[in-house]
Design a protein around this motif. Structure first.
Motif, PDB file in Angstrom:
ATOM      1  N   LYS A  76      -1.856   5.583  22.141  1.00 26.33           N
ATOM      2  CA  LYS A  76      -0.995   5.691  20.972  1.00 26.33           C
ATOM      3  C   LYS A  76      -1.850   5.706  19.698  1.00 26.33           C
ATOM      4  N   GLN A  77      -1.707   6.760  18.922  1.00 26.17           N
ATOM      5  CA  GLN A  77      -2.453   6.875  17.678  1.00 26.17           C
ATOM      6  C   GLN A  77      -1.590   6.346  16.533  1.00 26.17           C
ATOM      7  N   ILE A  78      -2.021   5.258  15.912  1.00 24.25           N
ATOM      8  CA  ILE A  78      -1.205   4.544  14.935  1.00 24.25           C
ATOM      9  C   ILE A  78      -1.855   4.610  13.554  1.00 24.25           C
ATOM     10  N   TYR A  79      -1.095   5.076  12.561  1.00 26.81           N
ATOM     11  CA  TYR A  79      -1.576   5.138  11.186  1.00 26.81           C
ATOM     12  C   TYR A  79      -1.086   3.905  10.430  1.00 26.81           C
ATOM     13  N   ILE A  80      -1.983   3.264   9.676  1.00 27.54           N
ATOM     14  CA  ILE A  80      -1.626   2.083   8.904  1.00 27.54           C
ATOM     15  C   ILE A  80      -1.719   2.411   7.421  1.00 27.54           C
ATOM     16  N   SER A  81      -0.570   2.492   6.772  1.00 28.15           N
ATOM     17  CA  SER A  81      -0.511   2.730   5.332  1.00 28.15           C
ATOM     18  C   SER A  81      -0.612   1.384   4.623  1.00 28.15           C
ATOM     19  N   ASP A 125      -5.871  10.500  -6.795  1.00 25.16           N
ATOM     20  CA  ASP A 125      -5.085   9.377  -6.286  1.00 25.16           C
ATOM     21  C   ASP A 125      -3.685   9.820  -5.867  1.00 25.16           C
ATOM     22  N   ILE A 126      -3.093  10.718  -6.639  1.00 25.84           N
ATOM     23  CA  ILE A 126      -1.759  11.227  -6.295  1.00 25.84           C
ATOM     24  C   ILE A 126      -1.795  11.952  -4.962  1.00 25.84           C
ATOM     25  N   VAL A 127      -2.831  12.760  -4.751  1.00 25.57           N
ATOM     26  CA  VAL A 127      -2.988  13.488  -3.484  1.00 25.57           C
ATOM     27  C   VAL A 127      -3.063  12.502  -2.314  1.00 25.57           C
ATOM     28  N   LYS A 128      -3.811  11.407  -2.491  1.00 20.62           N
ATOM     29  CA  LYS A 128      -3.910  10.407  -1.426  1.00 20.62           C
ATOM     30  C   LYS A 128      -2.558   9.745  -1.165  1.00 20.62           C
ATOM     31  N   ASP A 129      -1.845   9.425  -2.242  1.00 19.61           N
ATOM     32  CA  ASP A 129      -0.529   8.797  -2.084  1.00 19.61           C
ATOM     33  C   ASP A 129       0.444   9.709  -1.346  1.00 19.61           C
ATOM     34  N   ILE A 130       0.467  10.976  -1.735  1.00 23.67           N
ATOM     35  CA  ILE A 130       1.373  11.924  -1.073  1.00 23.67           C
ATOM     36  C   ILE A 130       0.979  12.116   0.387  1.00 23.67           C
ATOM     37  N   GLY A 131      -0.323  12.144   0.659  1.00 23.05           N
ATOM     38  CA  GLY A 131      -0.779  12.241   2.051  1.00 23.05           C
ATOM     39  C   GLY A 131      -0.320  11.045   2.863  1.00 23.05           C
ATOM     40  N   ASP A 132      -0.419   9.862   2.270  1.00 18.35           N
ATOM     41  CA  ASP A 132       0.054   8.628   2.899  1.00 18.35           C
ATOM     42  C   ASP A 132       1.532   8.754   3.256  1.00 18.35           C
ATOM     43  N   ARG A 179       6.236   9.878   6.921  1.00 19.35           N
ATOM     44  CA  ARG A 179       7.456  10.680   7.055  1.00 19.35           C
ATOM     45  C   ARG A 179       7.488  11.466   8.363  1.00 19.35           C
ATOM     46  N   LYS A 180       6.327  11.937   8.823  1.00 20.33           N
ATOM     47  CA  LYS A 180       6.295  12.864   9.958  1.00 20.33           C
ATOM     48  C   LYS A 180       5.819  12.253  11.276  1.00 20.33           C
ATOM     49  N   ALA A 181       5.272  11.051  11.245  1.00 22.10           N
ATOM     50  CA  ALA A 181       4.835  10.421  12.492  1.00 22.10           C
ATOM     51  C   ALA A 181       6.025  10.275  13.443  1.00 22.10           C
ATOM     52  N   THR A 182       5.741  10.257  14.731  1.00 16.77           N
ATOM     53  CA  THR A 182       6.824  10.165  15.719  1.00 16.77           C
ATOM     54  C   THR A 182       7.690   8.934  15.484  1.00 16.77           C
ATOM     55  N   THR A 183       7.065   7.811  15.175  1.00 19.49           N
ATOM     56  CA  THR A 183       7.778   6.553  14.976  1.00 19.49           C
ATOM     57  C   THR A 183       7.343   5.940  13.654  1.00 19.49           C
ATOM     58  N   PHE A 184       8.297   5.353  12.930  1.00 20.40           N
ATOM     59  CA  PHE A 184       7.977   4.691  11.666  1.00 20.40           C
ATOM     60  C   PHE A 184       8.329   3.220  11.759  1.00 20.40           C
ATOM     61  N   MET A 185       7.430   2.370  11.252  1.00 20.47           N
ATOM     62  CA  MET A 185       7.617   0.923  11.272  1.00 20.47           C
ATOM     63  C   MET A 185       7.173   0.385   9.919  1.00 20.47           C
ATOM     64  N   GLY A 186       7.749  -0.706   9.459  1.00 22.11           N
ATOM     65  CA  GLY A 186       7.255  -1.216   8.196  1.00 22.11           C
ATOM     66  C   GLY A 186       8.081  -2.301   7.578  1.00 22.11           C
ATOM     67  N   GLU A 187       7.568  -2.817   6.462  1.00 21.82           N
ATOM     68  CA  GLU A 187       8.261  -3.881   5.745  1.00 21.82           C
ATOM     69  C   GLU A 187       9.267  -3.323   4.752  1.00 21.82           C
ATOM     70  N   ILE A 188       9.145  -2.071   4.432  1.00 15.95           N
ATOM     71  CA  ILE A 188      10.149  -1.335   3.649  1.00 15.95           C
ATOM     72  C   ILE A 188      10.444  -1.983   2.298  1.00 15.95           C
ATOM     73  N   HIS A 189       9.447  -2.598   1.687  1.00 11.01           N
ATOM     74  CA  HIS A 189       9.648  -3.050   0.315  1.00 11.01           C
ATOM     75  C   HIS A 189       8.673  -2.367  -0.637  1.00 11.01           C
ATOM     76  N   THR A 190       7.843  -1.453  -0.126  1.00 10.97           N
ATOM     77  CA  THR A 190       7.017  -0.637  -1.012  1.00 10.97           C
ATOM     78  C   THR A 190       7.768   0.664  -1.288  1.00 10.97           C
ATOM     79  N   ASP A 191       7.522   1.269  -2.439  1.00 14.46           N
ATOM     80  CA  ASP A 191       8.227   2.505  -2.783  1.00 14.46           C
ATOM     81  C   ASP A 191       7.937   3.606  -1.776  1.00 14.46           C
ATOM     82  N   LEU A 192       6.668   3.756  -1.369  1.00 16.70           N
ATOM     83  CA  LEU A 192       6.318   4.805  -0.410  1.00 16.70           C
ATOM     84  C   LEU A 192       6.996   4.568   0.932  1.00 16.70           C
ATOM     85  N   GLY A 193       6.979   3.320   1.385  1.00 21.20           N
ATOM     86  CA  GLY A 193       7.597   3.011   2.669  1.00 21.20           C
ATOM     87  C   GLY A 193       9.099   3.213   2.644  1.00 21.20           C
TER      88      GLY A 193
END
Length: 266
Positions: A138-143, A201-208, A213-227
């Motif tokens: 499982k390949q997991i990305y950590i934002s 920095d904006i490019v990095k944020d949008i990439g994050d 947005r596109k990963a198979t599964t999303f997990m998180g604390e959901i209190h950041t704007d990006l999350g």
């Protein structure tokens, strides 16, 4: 149509001019709000007039995403893809999971935030291996807004120097720690660098965001704007008719901590 997201001025303008009218129930304005936000059928707008609280914000999010109001600038997205290629980042859809994992200012500045350990977000993978043994890593990305702390937690979890960890013959992980570190920690109003550095920095944020947005599964604390924006972008309307308002919107977020109330950018 123009839909502004984020920024203190936008927040203040909404609070002053629209908040009370939009949240009031019953309301003569609610039906028109729903149409403006993307309701394509009369019954969808009528339903919105009955909703309150968190389910109302999720319902609005679905309408916005479906209507195409939430779109990214094509030139910025093109630069994100160039950046992915430059740093040899896997494409977003190649990630089995993405975690919104703030450990710096996002947590310290939000008294409602509650941080969970890495195991909390990976629990459903452990549960699923008991049902089906795929043997696929499982390949997991950590934002994150603090890569150093994220690395420490991944290592404490048991990952080796290459950020790989084997649980069993049926389950193993490869972690990739986020792009945006410094960009998410920096307050844009206090940033004194060049325009090119700010845009980087904006490019990095949008990439994050694109990966979450596109990963198979999303997990998180959901209190950041990006999350929270990533969670909103992954919501769908329940295709089955229901009178249970809590089931109107379906979220594919598997594991989460604290959900900050209201829309992204609030």
């Amino acid at each position: 149509r123009v839909f502004p997201i984020g920024g203190d001025n936008v927040h203040d303008f909404f609070e002053t001019n629209f908040n009370e009218r939009m949240l009031q129930r019953p309301s003569p304005f609610a039906y028109d709000w729903a149409v403006r936000l993307g309701a394509s059928e009369p019954h969808e707008a009528e339903l919105f007039t009955q909703l309150q609280g968190e389910v109302m914000w999720d319902y609005v999010g679905v309408l916005l995403v479906r209507s195409g109001i939430l779109l990214m600038n094509e030139d910025v997205v093109a630069d994100v893809w160039k950046y992915f290629k430059k740093i040899k980042m896997p494409t977003p859809k190649n990630f089995d999971g993405a975690i919104d994992f703030p450990r710096g200012n996002d947590v310290l500045n939000d008294p409602a935030a509650k941080s969970f350990k890495l195991e909390h977000y990976l629990k459903h993978y452990y549960d699923n291996q008991k049902k089906a043994c795929t043997r696929k890593q499982k390949q997991i990305y950590i934002s994150t807004d603090d890569p150093k702390k994220a690395f420490q937690e991944v290592k404490a979890f048991g990952a080796n120097g290459k950020l790989r960890f084997t649980v069993s013959k049926c389950l193993s992980f490869r972690f990739v720690v986020g792009l945006a570190g410094s960009a998410r920690k920096r307050n844009i109003k206090d940033f004194t660098g060049s325009c090119a550095a700010r845009y980087g920095d904006i490019v990095k944020d949008i990439g994050d965001y694109m990966i979450m947005r596109k990963a198979t599964t999303f997990m998180g604390e959901i209190h950041t704007d990006l999350g929270r924006l990533a969670r909103t972008d992954r919501l769908i309307l329940n295709p089955k008719e229901t009178t249970d308002f809590s089931k109107l919107v379906i979220s594919d977020t598997k594991t989460q901590g604290n959900i900050h109330p209201g829309p992204p950018g609030w």
